[in-house]
Design an enzyme around this catalytic site. Structure first.
Site, mmCIF file in Angstrom:
data_model
loop_
_atom_site.group_PDB
_atom_site.id
_atom_site.type_symbol
_atom_site.label_atom_id
_atom_site.label_comp_id
_atom_site.label_asym_id
_atom_site.label_seq_id
_atom_site.Cartn_x
_atom_site.Cartn_y
_atom_site.Cartn_z
ATOM 1 N N ASP A 1 -4.897 16.611 -13.280
ATOM 2 C CA ASP A 1 -5.995 15.928 -12.586
ATOM 3 C C ASP A 1 -5.816 14.413 -12.676
ATOM 4 O O ASP A 1 -6.433 13.756 -13.511
ATOM 5 C CB ASP A 1 -7.320 16.377 -13.218
ATOM 6 C CG ASP A 1 -8.536 15.798 -12.514
ATOM 7 O OD1 ASP A 1 -8.400 15.377 -11.352
ATOM 8 O OD2 ASP A 1 -9.612 15.774 -13.133
ATOM 9 N N LEU A 2 -4.949 13.878 -11.794
ATOM 10 C CA LEU A 2 -4.681 12.436 -11.851
ATOM 11 C C LEU A 2 -5.286 11.676 -10.677
ATOM 12 O O LEU A 2 -5.149 10.464 -10.571
ATOM 13 C CB LEU A 2 -3.160 12.183 -11.927
ATOM 14 C CG LEU A 2 -2.433 12.819 -13.118
ATOM 15 C CD1 LEU A 2 -0.946 12.455 -13.096
ATOM 16 C CD2 LEU A 2 -3.055 12.412 -14.448
ATOM 17 N N LYS A 3 -5.930 12.389 -9.770
ATOM 18 C CA LYS A 3 -6.678 11.777 -8.650
ATOM 19 C C LYS A 3 -5.875 10.677 -7.935
ATOM 20 O O LYS A 3 -6.261 9.508 -7.917
ATOM 21 C CB LYS A 3 -8.013 11.220 -9.143
ATOM 22 C CG LYS A 3 -8.920 12.307 -9.724
ATOM 23 C CD LYS A 3 -10.289 11.764 -10.065
ATOM 24 C CE LYS A 3 -11.207 12.819 -10.632
ATOM 25 N NZ LYS A 3 -10.807 13.341 -11.967
ATOM 26 N N PHE A 4 -4.770 11.075 -7.317
ATOM 27 C CA PHE A 4 -3.911 10.104 -6.622
ATOM 28 C C PHE A 4 -4.675 9.413 -5.476
ATOM 29 O O PHE A 4 -5.437 10.044 -4.743
ATOM 30 C CB PHE A 4 -2.685 10.800 -6.021
ATOM 31 C CG PHE A 4 -1.813 11.487 -7.038
ATOM 32 C CD1 PHE A 4 -1.505 10.884 -8.250
ATOM 33 C CD2 PHE A 4 -1.278 12.742 -6.768
ATOM 34 C CE1 PHE A 4 -0.681 11.522 -9.184
ATOM 35 C CE2 PHE A 4 -0.463 13.387 -7.687
ATOM 36 C CZ PHE A 4 -0.167 12.777 -8.897
ATOM 37 N N HIS A 5 -4.458 8.133 -5.340
ATOM 38 C CA HIS A 5 -5.074 7.347 -4.258
ATOM 39 C C HIS A 5 -4.203 6.112 -4.049
ATOM 40 O O HIS A 5 -4.274 5.150 -4.816
ATOM 41 C CB HIS A 5 -6.506 6.934 -4.660
ATOM 42 C CG HIS A 5 -7.291 6.309 -3.552
ATOM 43 N ND1 HIS A 5 -8.641 6.057 -3.653
ATOM 44 C CD2 HIS A 5 -6.930 5.915 -2.320
ATOM 45 C CE1 HIS A 5 -9.079 5.517 -2.522
ATOM 46 N NE2 HIS A 5 -8.049 5.409 -1.704
ATOM 47 N N ASP A 6 -3.355 6.173 -3.004
ATOM 48 C CA ASP A 6 -2.435 5.054 -2.773
ATOM 49 C C ASP A 6 -1.943 5.172 -1.321
ATOM 50 O O ASP A 6 -2.449 6.003 -0.572
ATOM 51 C CB ASP A 6 -1.270 5.127 -3.788
ATOM 52 C CG ASP A 6 -0.713 3.749 -4.124
ATOM 53 O OD1 ASP A 6 -0.466 2.969 -3.174
ATOM 54 O OD2 ASP A 6 -0.503 3.457 -5.317
ATOM 55 N N ILE A 7 -0.951 4.391 -0.948
ATOM 56 C CA ILE A 7 -0.431 4.529 0.418
ATOM 57 C C ILE A 7 0.265 5.900 0.548
ATOM 58 O O ILE A 7 0.694 6.477 -0.453
ATOM 59 C CB ILE A 7 0.534 3.374 0.785
ATOM 60 C CG1 ILE A 7 1.716 3.311 -0.186
ATOM 61 C CG2 ILE A 7 -0.224 2.042 0.825
ATOM 62 C CD1 ILE A 7 2.823 2.362 0.255
ATOM 63 N N ASP B 1 -9.693 17.637 -22.835
ATOM 64 C CA ASP B 1 -10.096 16.231 -22.951
ATOM 65 C C ASP B 1 -9.859 15.745 -24.373
ATOM 66 O O ASP B 1 -10.799 15.548 -25.152
ATOM 67 C CB ASP B 1 -11.560 16.071 -22.528
ATOM 68 C CG ASP B 1 -11.747 16.351 -21.044
ATOM 69 O OD1 ASP B 1 -10.861 15.960 -20.255
ATOM 70 O OD2 ASP B 1 -12.751 16.972 -20.673
ATOM 71 N N THR C 1 -18.966 12.075 -8.724
ATOM 72 C CA THR C 1 -20.372 12.379 -9.034
ATOM 73 C C THR C 1 -21.055 11.221 -9.757
ATOM 74 O O THR C 1 -22.266 11.191 -9.890
ATOM 75 C CB THR C 1 -20.490 13.663 -9.874
ATOM 76 O OG1 THR C 1 -19.538 13.594 -10.926
ATOM 77 C CG2 THR C 1 -20.221 14.899 -9.030
ATOM 78 N N LYS D 1 -6.674 22.008 -17.834
ATOM 79 C CA LYS D 1 -6.705 20.756 -17.075
ATOM 80 C C LYS D 1 -6.265 19.599 -17.959
ATOM 81 O O LYS D 1 -6.820 19.360 -19.027
ATOM 82 C CB LYS D 1 -8.113 20.475 -16.550
ATOM 83 C CG LYS D 1 -8.182 19.184 -15.717
ATOM 84 C CD LYS D 1 -9.508 19.041 -15.010
ATOM 85 C CE LYS D 1 -10.588 18.411 -15.838
ATOM 86 N NZ LYS D 1 -10.469 16.943 -15.986
ATOM 87 N N GLY E 1 -15.198 22.327 -20.316
ATOM 88 C CA GLY E 1 -14.707 21.644 -21.502
ATOM 89 C C GLY E 1 -15.579 21.971 -22.686
ATOM 90 O O GLY E 1 -15.518 23.056 -23.262
ATOM 91 N N ARG E 2 -16.458 21.023 -23.016
ATOM 92 C CA ARG E 2 -17.216 21.086 -24.269
ATOM 93 C C ARG E 2 -17.986 22.368 -24.568
ATOM 94 O O ARG E 2 -18.047 22.755 -25.744
ATOM 95 C CB ARG E 2 -18.133 19.858 -24.359
ATOM 96 C CG ARG E 2 -17.329 18.577 -24.577
ATOM 97 C CD ARG E 2 -18.097 17.346 -24.210
ATOM 98 N NE ARG E 2 -18.368 17.322 -22.768
ATOM 99 C CZ ARG E 2 -19.087 16.382 -22.175
ATOM 100 N NH1 ARG E 2 -19.613 15.414 -22.900
ATOM 101 N NH2 ARG E 2 -19.266 16.411 -20.871
ATOM 102 N N ASN F 1 3.135 7.110 1.454
ATOM 103 C CA ASN F 1 4.476 7.314 0.900
ATOM 104 C C ASN F 1 4.430 7.481 -0.627
ATOM 105 O O ASN F 1 5.088 8.360 -1.197
ATOM 106 C CB ASN F 1 5.347 6.116 1.295
ATOM 107 C CG ASN F 1 6.769 6.261 0.824
ATOM 108 O OD1 ASN F 1 7.441 7.248 1.146
ATOM 109 N ND2 ASN F 1 7.235 5.311 0.018
ATOM 110 N N GLN G 1 -23.634 15.772 -18.824
ATOM 111 C CA GLN G 1 -23.612 16.340 -17.470
ATOM 112 C C GLN G 1 -25.045 16.430 -16.967
ATOM 113 O O GLN G 1 -25.917 16.964 -17.635
ATOM 114 C CB GLN G 1 -22.969 17.737 -17.470
ATOM 115 C CG GLN G 1 -21.498 17.744 -17.835
ATOM 116 C CD GLN G 1 -20.589 17.327 -16.688
ATOM 117 O OE1 GLN G 1 -21.054 16.827 -15.664
ATOM 118 N NE2 GLN G 1 -19.298 17.509 -16.863
#
Ligand code: C5P
Length: 236
Positions: free
Chosen positions: A65-71, A16, A125, A38, A215-216, A73, A195
């Site tokens: 870790d790009l968290k894809f969310h689209d149509i 990060d 979360t 990551k 991470g930290r 295709n 956290q």
């Protein structure tokens, strides 16, 4: 992607940081290359594919870790690009639906020679019951996590990213073949920072997690290399 057998290979170091130089400095403090690092939205948006190549050339595999969310295709093509980059894991939102996840799973499978593990993000979360309800989902977050994790598995996705508190129930309902990656891990000797729903590395592994994103507690420790060794010791 094969399950790690050595304890140190179960730890994914969260990079990060804003740029490649920062990532390299952080890795310098650890000396031995972590099995997995990551790269998230901040670093990838700043540096692009070159940072993935830089990390891989230092001997670590990459969790993108790009968290894809689209149509469907578009997500399938993004997964194809991630596979071509040689990353080991990448994420997509299960709430994108079965068709989107199936298209992503097919793209990962079609990328022959690239052993890419797709991980679904279920309910962020940061979302509580009230926030979830405001988006039209009137069930408890825990129920929605299990519902989306089940949908992900049915759609050919290899595993999920979930909070340590959800690990045991996801493991129970989805079985031993489904991969579970969990952030929000804090050794007892580390500060919890922002956290809230934390668990120690040992407890998260015992609950059924396959990999821990940390991470930290390591990267911001006074002595990162020693903190890293202590975490490895704890899960050995
Ligand atoms: O520094 P820390 O150990 O909290 O870093 C955890 C990493 O996991 C960060 O990259 C954070 O964005 C990510 N993460 C998280 N909680 C989630 C999802 C992702 O901490 N629910």
């Amino acid at each position: 992607m094969k399950l790690p057998s050595r304890p140190q290979d179960k730890i994914i170091i969260a990079l990060d940081v804003p740029d490649t130089d920062g990532a390299m400095r952080l890795l310098d403090t650890l000396e031995e290359a972590p099995a997995l690092c990551k790269i998230g939205l901040e670093l990838f948006t700043a540096e692009g594919p070159s940072v993935v190549k830089a990390i891989r050339s230092r001997g670590s595999q990459v969790f993108l870790d790009l968290k894809f969310h689209d149509i469907p295709n578009t997500v399938a093509h993004a997964v194809h690009s991630a596979a071509k980059l040689g990353v080991a894991m990448t994420t997509l939102h299960a709430s994108g639906g079965a068709e989107m996840m199936e298209a992503a799973a097919k793209a990962a499978e079609d990328a022959k020679g690239n052993d890419l593990l797709l991980l679904a993000v279920t309910v962020l979360t940061s979302m509580d019951a009230a926030q979830l309800a405001s988006t039209g989902i009137g069930v408890a977050p825990e129920a929605q996590v299990l519902r989306l994790a089940g949908l992900a598995r049915e759609s050919g996705i290899g595993g999920v990213v979930c909070s340590p508190k959800e690990v045991a129930s996801v493991r129970d309902s989805l079985g031993s073949e489904f991969r579970i990656v969990t952030p929000g891990v804090r050794p007892v000797w580390a500060s919890t920072g922002d956290q809230k729903r934390v668990m120690t590395p040992g407890d998260a592994i015992r609950a059924g997690a396959d990999w821990l994103v940390i991470g930290r507690p390591i990267t911001a420790a006074d002595l990162p290399k020693e903190a890293y060794a202590r975490v490895i010791e704890e899960i050995t």
